[in-house]
Scaffold this motif. Structure first.
Motif, PDB file in Angstrom:
ATOM      1  N   GLU A 117       0.828  -1.203   0.000  1.00 45.56           N
ATOM      2  CA  GLU A 117       0.000   0.000   0.000  1.00 45.56           C
ATOM      3  C   GLU A 117       0.865   1.257   0.000  1.00 45.56           C
ATOM      4  O   GLU A 117       1.924   1.299   0.626  1.00 45.56           O
ATOM      5  CB  GLU A 117      -0.870  -0.013   1.248  1.00 45.56           C
ATOM      6  N   THR A 118       0.408   2.276  -0.721  1.00 45.42           N
ATOM      7  CA  THR A 118       1.000   3.602  -0.633  1.00 45.42           C
ATOM      8  C   THR A 118       0.046   4.477   0.168  1.00 45.42           C
ATOM      9  O   THR A 118      -1.136   4.567  -0.139  1.00 45.42           O
ATOM     10  CB  THR A 118       1.231   4.223  -2.019  1.00 45.42           C
ATOM     11  N   PRO A 133       4.053  10.938   0.397  1.00 44.68           N
ATOM     12  CA  PRO A 133       3.744   9.536   0.104  1.00 44.68           C
ATOM     13  C   PRO A 133       4.740   8.612   0.805  1.00 44.68           C
ATOM     14  O   PRO A 133       5.948   8.871   0.814  1.00 44.68           O
ATOM     15  CB  PRO A 133       3.911   9.435  -1.420  1.00 44.68           C
ATOM     16  N   ARG A 134       4.226   7.537   1.396  1.00 46.03           N
ATOM     17  CA  ARG A 134       5.104   6.549   2.021  1.00 46.03           C
ATOM     18  C   ARG A 134       4.584   5.143   1.730  1.00 46.03           C
ATOM     19  O   ARG A 134       3.389   4.924   1.623  1.00 46.03           O
ATOM     20  CB  ARG A 134       5.235   6.794   3.522  1.00 46.03           C
ATOM     21  N   ARG A 135       5.531   4.219   1.603  1.00 43.72           N
ATOM     22  CA  ARG A 135       5.182   2.843   1.274  1.00 43.72           C
ATOM     23  C   ARG A 135       6.032   1.908   2.109  1.00 43.72           C
ATOM     24  O   ARG A 135       7.246   2.055   2.188  1.00 43.72           O
ATOM     25  CB  ARG A 135       5.430   2.577  -0.213  1.00 43.72           C
ATOM     26  N   THR A 142      10.280   1.751   5.693  1.00 45.79           N
ATOM     27  CA  THR A 142       9.298   2.511   4.944  1.00 45.79           C
ATOM     28  C   THR A 142      10.023   3.430   3.977  1.00 45.79           C
ATOM     29  O   THR A 142      11.031   4.046   4.316  1.00 45.79           O
ATOM     30  CB  THR A 142       8.421   3.360   5.887  1.00 45.79           C
ATOM     31  N   LEU A 150       1.956  10.366  -7.845  1.00 41.60           N
ATOM     32  CA  LEU A 150       1.329  10.295  -6.527  1.00 41.60           C
ATOM     33  C   LEU A 150       0.974  11.690  -6.007  1.00 41.60           C
ATOM     34  O   LEU A 150      -0.107  11.899  -5.451  1.00 41.60           O
ATOM     35  CB  LEU A 150       2.254   9.583  -5.536  1.00 41.60           C
ATOM     36  N   GLN A 170      -5.151   6.404   0.890  1.00 43.35           N
ATOM     37  CA  GLN A 170      -4.563   5.079   0.713  1.00 43.35           C
ATOM     38  C   GLN A 170      -4.802   4.576  -0.704  1.00 43.35           C
ATOM     39  O   GLN A 170      -5.934   4.597  -1.200  1.00 43.35           O
ATOM     40  CB  GLN A 170      -5.147   4.101   1.735  1.00 43.35           C
ATOM     41  N   ARG A 172      -3.442   1.372  -3.668  1.00 46.25           N
ATOM     42  CA  ARG A 172      -2.737   0.107  -3.895  1.00 46.25           C
ATOM     43  C   ARG A 172      -2.642  -0.148  -5.397  1.00 46.25           C
ATOM     44  O   ARG A 172      -3.535   0.220  -6.156  1.00 46.25           O
ATOM     45  CB  ARG A 172      -3.459  -1.060  -3.226  1.00 46.25           C
ATOM     46  N   ASN A 178      -1.948   2.586  -9.777  1.00 42.34           N
ATOM     47  CA  ASN A 178      -2.438   2.785  -8.414  1.00 42.34           C
ATOM     48  C   ASN A 178      -3.930   3.069  -8.434  1.00 42.34           C
ATOM     49  O   ASN A 178      -4.414   3.900  -9.220  1.00 42.34           O
ATOM     50  CB  ASN A 178      -1.700   3.953  -7.750  1.00 42.34           C
TER      51      ASN A 178
END
Length: 237
Positions: A117-118, A133-135, A142, A150, A170, A172, A178
């Motif tokens: 997930e982002t 943004p983090r994944r 992370t 994004l 959120q 995916r 995405n």
């Protein structure tokens, strides 16, 4: 306490089905096919629709339309897509359980998305949008990655939903792009990681509430792609 005051939008975003419909109708981001169910017959029909659209080997998942933290989430399997982890539930058993209930809260049935997930931590300010943004790479690592697509997705959604104070989008991957999953109208648990590149979301929320000047340009100028690790260690107490 700082909360978003847009009650009508909050009601939309609190529902997975309504929020996905809103995102789709306003062409803000691709959305996976989702079926809202209210009885056992709906469930079996929805399950077949998802299987037909995404292929018999693709897993299907189900969860309450209004849920928090994935408490009601279940991944389903059948003979064509056998059980692969302990949390899976047999499709037929789930259907029989629904039939045994006098009633249940609305649920959504949709394809199971297994790629990471982002999560985009966001906040609108007078100086513009702050979006991080983090994944998750794994349980301890992370990635903060400022991908242009994004950031553009976050901008489009931000302009449409107009949420005050920090919130979280959120996404995916599905079929190479995405897709939208949901919006949390609150700070996400992992937003503190943005503090490592100079973006303290809790402090920004307080500053906004008190009417302080937020130097958005300065905050954004410090953004860079980084990997954030978490280390657990024993201590003497």
């Amino acid at each position: 306490m700082v909360v978003n005051g847009n009650a009508d939008m909050n009601r939309i975003l609190d529902s997975k089905a309504d929020s996905c419909s809103y995102i789709r109708e306003h062409e803000l981001c691709p959305v996976p096919h989702m079926e809202l169910i209210t009885d056992a017959g709906d469930f079996e029909r929805a399950y077949r629709i998802i299987k037909e659209q995404y292929g018999p080997s693709h897993h299907v998942c189900v969860k309450a339309d209004r849920d928090e933290g994935g408490i009601t989430y279940r991944r389903l399997y059948d003979e064509g897509a056998p059980k692969t982890f302990s949390g899976d539930i047999y499709f037929r058993s789930f259907a029989e359980d629904l039939k045994s209930r006098e009633k249940f809260s609305p649920m959504v049935v949709m394809p199971y998305l297994d790629e990471p997930e982002t999560s985009i931590d966001c906040m609108r300010t007078p100086g513009g949008l702050i979006a991080v943004p983090r994944r998750k790479i794994d349980t301890r690592i992370t990635e903060l990655r400022f991908d242009a697509d994004l950031i553009e997705t976050a901008r489009k959604i931000s302009e449409a939903v107009n949420i005050e104070y920090p919130y979280n989008i959120q996404l995916r991957p599905l079929d190479g792009r995405n897709v939208f999953m949901e919006i949390n109208t609150r700070m996400a648990g992992g937003c503190y990681k943005a503090g490592l590149i100079g973006c303290n979301f809790p402090q920004l929320a307080v500053s906004y509430a008190f009417g302080d000047i937020i130097d958005t340009e300065k905050i954004i100028s410090g953004f860079k792609n980084v990997m954030v690790g978490e280390v657990a260690a024993a201590v003497i107490v």
